[in-house]
Design an enzyme around this catalytic site. Structure first.
Site, mmCIF file in Angstrom:
data_model
loop_
_atom_site.group_PDB
_atom_site.id
_atom_site.type_symbol
_atom_site.label_atom_id
_atom_site.label_comp_id
_atom_site.label_asym_id
_atom_site.label_seq_id
_atom_site.Cartn_x
_atom_site.Cartn_y
_atom_site.Cartn_z
ATOM 1 C CG HIS A 233 -1.601 12.543 -9.512
ATOM 2 N ND1 HIS A 233 -1.508 13.667 -10.300
ATOM 3 C CD2 HIS A 233 -0.352 12.281 -9.060
ATOM 4 C CE1 HIS A 233 -0.239 14.050 -10.338
ATOM 5 N NE2 HIS A 233 0.476 13.218 -9.597
ATOM 6 C CB CYS B 149 1.143 10.299 6.823
ATOM 7 S SG CYS B 149 1.421 8.708 6.036
HETATM 8 C C1 PEP Z 1 -1.577 6.896 1.721
HETATM 9 O O1 PEP Z 1 -1.721 5.926 0.984
HETATM 10 O O2 PEP Z 1 -2.365 7.182 2.647
HETATM 11 C C2 PEP Z 1 -0.456 7.814 1.523
HETATM 12 C C3 PEP Z 1 -0.240 8.807 2.354
HETATM 13 O O3 PEP Z 1 0.342 7.600 0.443
HETATM 14 P P1 PEP Z 1 -0.015 8.064 -1.046
HETATM 15 O O4 PEP Z 1 -1.198 8.977 -0.964
HETATM 16 O O5 PEP Z 1 1.200 8.724 -1.565
HETATM 17 O O6 PEP Z 1 -0.298 6.766 -1.716
#
Ligand code: PEP
Ligand code: MG
Length: 850
Positions: free
Chosen positions: A427, A804
């Site tokens: 995070h 992403c």
């Molecule tokens: C992912 O899991 O790659 C993503 C972009 O979502 P998050 O990092 O918010 O879980």
């Protein structure tokens, strides 16, 4: 002298001699170029890589023959010449050939002091470098002149039981051997490999006639370059020092003089105007012929200029961009060459403040470099304190065991973030990168005592709240105190350079932007749209958090819709602003992803406050929170699962998106076609159910507004099953975006928040070549990506594909995605410029290869 096997394996550098960088190294090749240009380079002989290899094996070239070309009583230097200057090499040795006879002769011509200084310097260097004696033995102490020479010779004799070698051939053999062996040492090898050198990288050596830099008429040595190495702007910089050799002039405080006329003191321009002019014209010629900004090492001996060496000017990243743009604009190099000369990673240095490289570093702890740039401030241990400090205009560094969504505002307020736990996709790392806040995570050798507001380092140092520290998010180091920084500079050259990158690349670059501030940054860095807007981050603001908590605690549909009706205008306002900022560029909004209990307090005081705010008994609040606790929240009720079990949230979000898009259009702003993305999908049916609801919301909005909302529905592929079933899923959506953070986590069964604790050890032991959260695992996760992409496209050829996760900004992942036929990648705002450059380089290299 020991009998040696000899062979002739050296080449005198002339304008036509067969010298190549691949056999003799960059320095030898560069010196040949200088000779071809007619520069006054002293006689130089090059030893090829294989010659140096043989020296290590005990086979020497014919040094008698080699030295013969330097005349009677030769005096030479030896310098390293590897293939790439960045790979380093052993330091130069000067004045080989100095002996008693030469000393006596030079005493007559140069004076006793100068001649003795030369001899002493050589004895010391030879003893330490070639014979590996302790440097302290040759400390001249209070003596100088002949007495110091005699003392050094005595020390040498006492340590080695032999006279200091008087034969220049023997001296040269000793120096060549020591330099060749130094190159083969384990530490030198590791160091150059870290800088990109291949395992078998060779070393060449150049033997050059000494231009002494000492003498009766004006003599000395200096360095001149024609740019400011920090900014890259044209400016003559360097130093000259009378009666000196090598790079002596560059050592601070030793009587060096300025090069150009300067009110602060004497200058070379005043002292030797003709030589100064010659240097300037050599500099201009070198820039054009060698196609770079060069630093010239020169010597003046008896009023005559000798050019000893020329190397590319060591420069900051900002200067490097400035230089390549200027070279391309002056048509010295092509734009493509300019693009290929800058490593994308180097742009971090341009985008973020940096610790002044000249500052000594007092490292107190090391962790994982999670978000680049450096920041200094007072240590704080809670988000509330960080916000309070920010309100008073004070810089602070937020240190926590790990961060949670509640810390986002504190992280925003802080100048830097340090966590004891976590890896590159934890995070703290993800949020910090998004915010552009320097961050170090997984500093597992420190222990934070939140209550006592202290932090203890591995060596027992105790830091308290308010103590100043500096965080280097580029290297992962934490330093004590506040150290001097270099500020970022996004100047015209930077913009021009990235504009050229955009002309070259053939894959789209979008930004991961959760807030209007991120969107602004993304637009500032010319992202082509938003590839991931994580909407949950919008719910952590104080006013929204309360409404969110009311929603979570609502027992009746009416209570839920009351909370949602308060959230709706806020969400709509967020989207309207983001759409406006992105001015018609695509915006991909991911519907709510995290488990609901992330929005709830977990400590007693927080629960008491919540009970009061909701007007519910404490025990009920406590019980409800307890009942929502999950053993493994990452695999629990989150993402689209929440969309199915509490569908009102997605309904509200879809409505906010549609209304915002219609408002934008009605208001005369550039129309937007919003993209709605479903997170953590694992089954096709999930998509079908949510899609039906979203279409119903669109129909309702169309009924109310009289205009049909236009949108595109997409699925985030972040579970292995979604990748495997991409063919089915693609039938229901317009795009697939691979969320490689979760996909990596689930493919490896490796917690993205906990892996930091042992990742270092795993990489060191070669279990993983790299941290897979950092560098895309082409073999495993990559296979899921190609599989998902091909199955998706087979079902729907026009399917738009993107990535992403945090890998989106990384060169190797961009290359991978381009090869797999992806349409775009999306990454955090500060990585957008790096991704633009990386994509251009990939396109250029693949055009070259094809
Ligand atoms: C992912 O899991 O790659 C993503 C972009 O979502 P998050 O990092 O918010 O879980
Ligand atoms: Mg995810």
């Amino acid at each position: 002298m020991q009998k040696l096997v000899t062979f002739k394996a050296f080449t005198t550098i002339t304008s036509t001699a067969p010298i190549s960088r691949n056999q003799h190294g960059y320095r030898a090749k560069c010196l040949q170029r200088l000779i071809r240009m007619g520069l006054p380079v002293p006689r130089t002989v090059a030893l090829a890589f294989d010659t140096v290899e043989r020296i290590v094996a005990g086979r020497l070239p014919d040094v008698r023959d080699l030295l013969a070309g330097f005349g009677d009583g030769p005096l030479v230097s030896v310098r390293a010449s590897s293939q790439n200057p960045a790979w380093g090499g052993p330091a130069s040795v000067l004045n080989i050939g100095m002996n008693d006879a030469r000393h006596a002769a030079l005493c007559e011509t140069l004076g006793v002091a100068a001649a003795s200084a030369l001899y002493l310097r050589f004895i010391q260097t030879y003893a330490v470098r070639a014979v590996h004696l302790d440097a302290a033995l040759f400390d001249p102490g209070i003596e100088d002149g002949p007495a110091a020479v005699a003392a050094a010779l005595r020390a040498y004799e006492a340590e080695t039981d032999s006279h200091f070698p008087q034969d220049p051939e023997e001296q040269l053999v000793g120096v060549l051997r020591s330099m060749a062996r130094a190159w083969m040492s384990t530490s030198a090898r590791l160091l150059r490999q870290a800088r990109g050198a291949p395992v078998g990288a060779g070393l060449g050596l150049v033997v050059q006639e000494m231009a002494l830099g000492v003498g009766a008429t004006e003599s000395g040595a200096g360095i001149i370059q024609f740019i400011d190495p920090t900014t890259g702007r044209p400016q003559i910089t360097g130093r000259y020092k009378s009666q000196s050799q090598g790079r002596d002039a560059m050592r601070a405080g030793e009587g060096a003089m300025y090069l150009t006329r300067d009110p602060r003191g004497p200058s070379l321009q005043d002292l030797c105007p003709q030589i100064f002019d010659q240097l300037v014209s050599h500099g201009e010629a070198l820039r054009t012929r060698l196609r770079d900004e060069m630093q010239i090492e020169f010597t003046i001996q008896a009023d005559r200029l000798a050019v000893i060496d020329a190397v590319t000017v060591p420069r900051s990243a900002r200067a490097a961009v400035q230089v390549v743009v200027a070279l391309a604009e002056d048509e010295v190099i092509t734009r493509n060459e300019a693009l290929l000369r800058i490593a994308p990673r180097a742009l971090n240095e341009v985008l973020h403040p940096l610790i002044d490289p000249d500052t000594p570093r007092q490292v107190i702890v090391r962790g994982i470099a999670a978000s680049p740039g450096a920041a200094a401030g007072k240590l704080v241990f809670s988000s509330a304190t960080a916000q309070a400090m920010a309100a008073q205009g004070e810089a602070c560094i937020l240190a926590k065991r790990e961060t949670s969504p509640e810390d986002v505002r504190g992280m925003h307020a802080a100048h830097g973030v340090l966590t004891e736990r976590g890896g590159v996709t934890s995070h703290a790392a993800v949020i910090a990168r998004g915010l552009g806040v320097p961050c170090v995570v997984g500093a597992s050798h420190l222990s934070i005592d939140k209550k006592a507001r202290t932090l203890r380092t591995a060596d027992g140092q105790l830091l308290r709240e308010g103590d100043l520290i500096t965080l280097d998010g580029t290297t992962g180091e934490v330093l004590s105190g506040a150290v001097p920084m270099l500020q970022p500079a996004l100047d015209d050259a930077f913009e021009t350079f990235l504009g050229w990158a955009d002309d070259m690349r053939d894959i789209g670059i979008r930004v991961n932007a959760d807030t209007p501030a991120d969107a602004l940054l993304g637009a500032r860095f010319a992202a082509e749209g938003i590839g991931l807007c994580r909407t949950e981050h919008m719910f952590f603001a104080e006013d929204r958090l309360t409404a969110m908590r009311e929603l979570i605690f609502a027992d009746l549909p009416a209570d839920r819709s009351e909370a949602l009706s308060r959230l709706l205008p806020m969400q709509r306002a967020d989207f309207t602003e983001i759409f406006r900022i992105m001015a018609g560029k695509p915006v991909c909004i991911r519907l709510f992803d995290p488990p609901l209990h992330e929005f709830l307090p977990h400590d007693r005081q927080g629960m008491l406050d919540l009970a009061e705010a909701l007007g519910r008994p404490f025990t009920e609040v406590q019980r409800r929170i307890e009942s929502m606790r999950e053993y493994n929240p990452m695999l629990g009720l989150r993402g689209v699962r929440l969309g199915l079990t509490v569908p009102e949230i997605y309904d509200m979000q879809a409505r906010a998106i549609f209304e915002a898009a219609l408002d934008i259009e009605a208001g005369g702003d550039a129309p937007v076609v919003p993209e709605i993305m479903l997170p953590l999908v694992s089954a096709c049916r999930e998509v079908e159910i949510v899609k039906t609801r979203i279409e119903a919301v669109a129909a309702a909005v169309a009924g109310e507004r009289g205009v049909e909302p236009v949108f595109r529905l997409g699925v985030m592929v972040e579970t292995p099953r979604a990748a495997l079933r991409a063919g089915d899923i693609a039938r229901h959506c317009a795009f697939l975006s691979f969320g490689t953070n979760d996909l990596t986590q689930m493919t490896y069964g490796l917690s993205r928040d906990d892996a930091g604790r042992f990742m270092g050890s795993y990489v060191r032991q070669g279990v993983f070549p790299e941290d897979p959260f950092h560098t895309l695992d082409r073999e495993g996760v990559g296979e899921l990506l190609t599989l998902g992409a091909s199955r998706g496209r087979a079902a729907r050829p026009e399917l738009v594909l993107s990535i992403c996760g945090e890998h989106g900004g990384n060169s190797e992942s961009i290359a991978f995605c381009r090869d797999a036929g992806f349409d775009h990648v999306s990454c955090s705002p500060y990585r957008v410029p790096l991704a633009r450059l990386a994509a251009a380089q990939i396109a250029l290299k693949s055009a070259d290869a094809g």
